[in-house]
Write a protein that holds these residues in place. Structure first.
Motif, short mmCIF file in Angstrom:
data_model
loop_
_atom_site.label_atom_id
_atom_site.label_comp_id
_atom_site.label_asym_id
_atom_site.label_seq_id
_atom_site.Cartn_x
_atom_site.Cartn_y
_atom_site.Cartn_z
N ILE A 35 1.02 -0.90 -0.01
CA ILE A 35 -0.04 0.04 0.01
C ILE A 35 0.92 1.29 -0.07
N GLY A 36 1.06 1.93 -1.11
CA GLY A 36 2.00 3.12 -1.24
C GLY A 36 3.25 2.52 -1.78
N GLU A 37 4.35 3.28 -1.44
CA GLU A 37 5.61 3.15 -1.95
C GLU A 37 6.27 2.32 -0.91
N ARG A 38 7.49 1.76 -1.47
CA ARG A 38 8.53 1.18 -0.20
C ARG A 38 9.24 2.46 0.16
N PHE A 39 10.11 2.29 1.27
CA PHE A 39 11.02 3.32 1.70
C PHE A 39 12.08 2.59 1.93
N LYS A 40 13.21 3.21 1.47
CA LYS A 40 14.70 2.40 1.68
C LYS A 40 15.62 3.35 2.19
N LEU A 41 16.39 2.93 3.32
CA LEU A 41 17.68 3.68 3.79
C LEU A 41 18.75 2.85 3.56
N ALA A 42 20.01 3.32 3.36
CA ALA A 42 21.39 2.51 3.27
C ALA A 42 21.48 1.74 4.45
N THR A 43 21.98 0.22 4.22
CA THR A 43 22.56 -0.30 5.32
C THR A 43 23.69 0.21 6.01
N PRO A 44 23.47 0.32 7.29
CA PRO A 44 24.64 1.18 7.86
C PRO A 44 26.09 0.18 7.89
N GLN A 45 27.00 0.62 7.80
CA GLN A 45 28.45 0.12 7.69
C GLN A 45 29.21 0.68 8.96
N PRO A 46 29.68 -0.24 9.84
CA PRO A 46 29.51 -1.71 9.66
C PRO A 46 27.93 -2.01 10.24
N ALA A 47 27.37 -3.17 9.72
CA ALA A 47 26.16 -3.51 9.93
C ALA A 47 25.90 -4.31 11.51
N THR A 48 26.18 -3.44 12.19
CA THR A 48 26.30 -4.01 13.70
C THR A 48 24.73 -4.19 13.94
N PRO A 49 24.22 -5.13 14.93
CA PRO A 49 23.03 -5.07 15.36
C PRO A 49 22.34 -4.00 15.74
N GLU A 50 23.25 -3.04 16.63
CA GLU A 50 22.66 -1.75 17.14
C GLU A 50 22.29 -0.67 16.01
N ALA A 51 23.45 -0.58 15.22
CA ALA A 51 23.23 0.10 13.98
C ALA A 51 22.03 -0.22 13.08
#
Ligand code: BGC
Length: 257
Positions: A35-51
């Protein structure tokens, strides 16, 4: 926003965590459409669980979503605890993902499941498997190989066929699409390896249908006809929304797993 709207439409919210992007969307749980558009953000690097949890929270806030939330993870998630991290930061292993995500989301309830499992349940219900009542195996071909086994809407969670040893080599080291890229193989050369992996799986569990997902499934007409295994193989239909849709289904208990 939460649950169903005034027309009775059942809505869910899913987030697909990938190597390059964290993508979210609101899902119509009766049709599997966004429903509506997808929204995307870049995967943080390093991709730790908290980030990653912070990024998941940011995507959720973008939609103002407050109901049940489903999130994918590219490894084994058993009882909310991450067990493997083949192609992601090893810091994930042992993490209680539900806790980490729920903390970043100020207590909002989160369901986390394997990325291929999410894609599999969505494809089985709304995509390439919707007319098949047998045993379906979805495989995602990307950096690694992900797998999902579904029978009549019931998911057998955490199958890891990408790590099956096939001819002395792990399946995903033999036939992921990243191997094709790295070795600059033709489709003819690469599908020989994919066929070996499919034969190993079909000899073990005799599925009725394979669904091929992952980015390379967009070029399915170039390579699916070259496969010589026994079981029919079709391309995934939902493409890049399958993970979001499956995550939303899991969060709303539309999946038995
Ligand atoms: C992981 C799977 C995952 C797949 C695709 C594999 O290396 O072990 O859990 O589904 O990659 O991301």
């Amino acid at each position: 926003m939460t649950g169903s709207d005034s027309s009775g439409q059942r809505r869910g919210f899913g987030i697909d965590v990938g190597g390059s992007g964290v993508k979210g969307g609101i899902v119509d749980l009766d049709t599997g459409a966004l429903i509506g558009e997808r929204f995307k953000l870049a995967t943080p690097q390093p991709a730790t669980p908290e980030a990653v949890a912070e990024t998941v929270a940011a995507v959720t806030r973008e939609f103002g979503w407050e109901g049940p939330l489903g999130v994918t993870y590219p490894g084994v998630v058993q009882g909310g605890v991450v067990r493997t991290a083949a192609n992601v930061d090893k810091a994930w292993i042992g993490t209680n993902v539900n806790e980490v995500f729920t903390r970043a989301l100020d207590g909002q309830q989160v369901t986390v499941l394997n990325d291929a499992d999410a894609a599999g349940v969505a494809e089985e219900r709304f995509g390439a498997g919707k007319d098949n009542t047998g045993v379906i195996v979805l495989l995602t071909f990307g950096t690694g190989i992900g797998s999902a086994v579904i029978h009549n809407g019931i998911l057998l969670p955490n199958t890891e066929f990408g790590h099956l040893e096939v001819g002395g080599k792990e399946a995903e080291h033999r036939a992921a699409s990243s191997v094709k890229e790295r070795k600059d193989w033709s489709y003819e050369r690469w599908t020989k390896e994919v066929t070996k992996v499919l034969v190993a799986i079909e000899n073990a569990i005799w599925p009725d249908l394979f669904i091929a997902g992952g980015g390379i499934s967009r070029k399915a007409d170039k390579w699916i006809p070259l496969l010589t295994n026994r079981t029919p193989v079709v391309a995934a239909a939902l493409q890049n929304t399958a993970g979001i849709v499956g995550a939303a289904m899991a969060a709303n208990r539309d999946v038995t797993h």
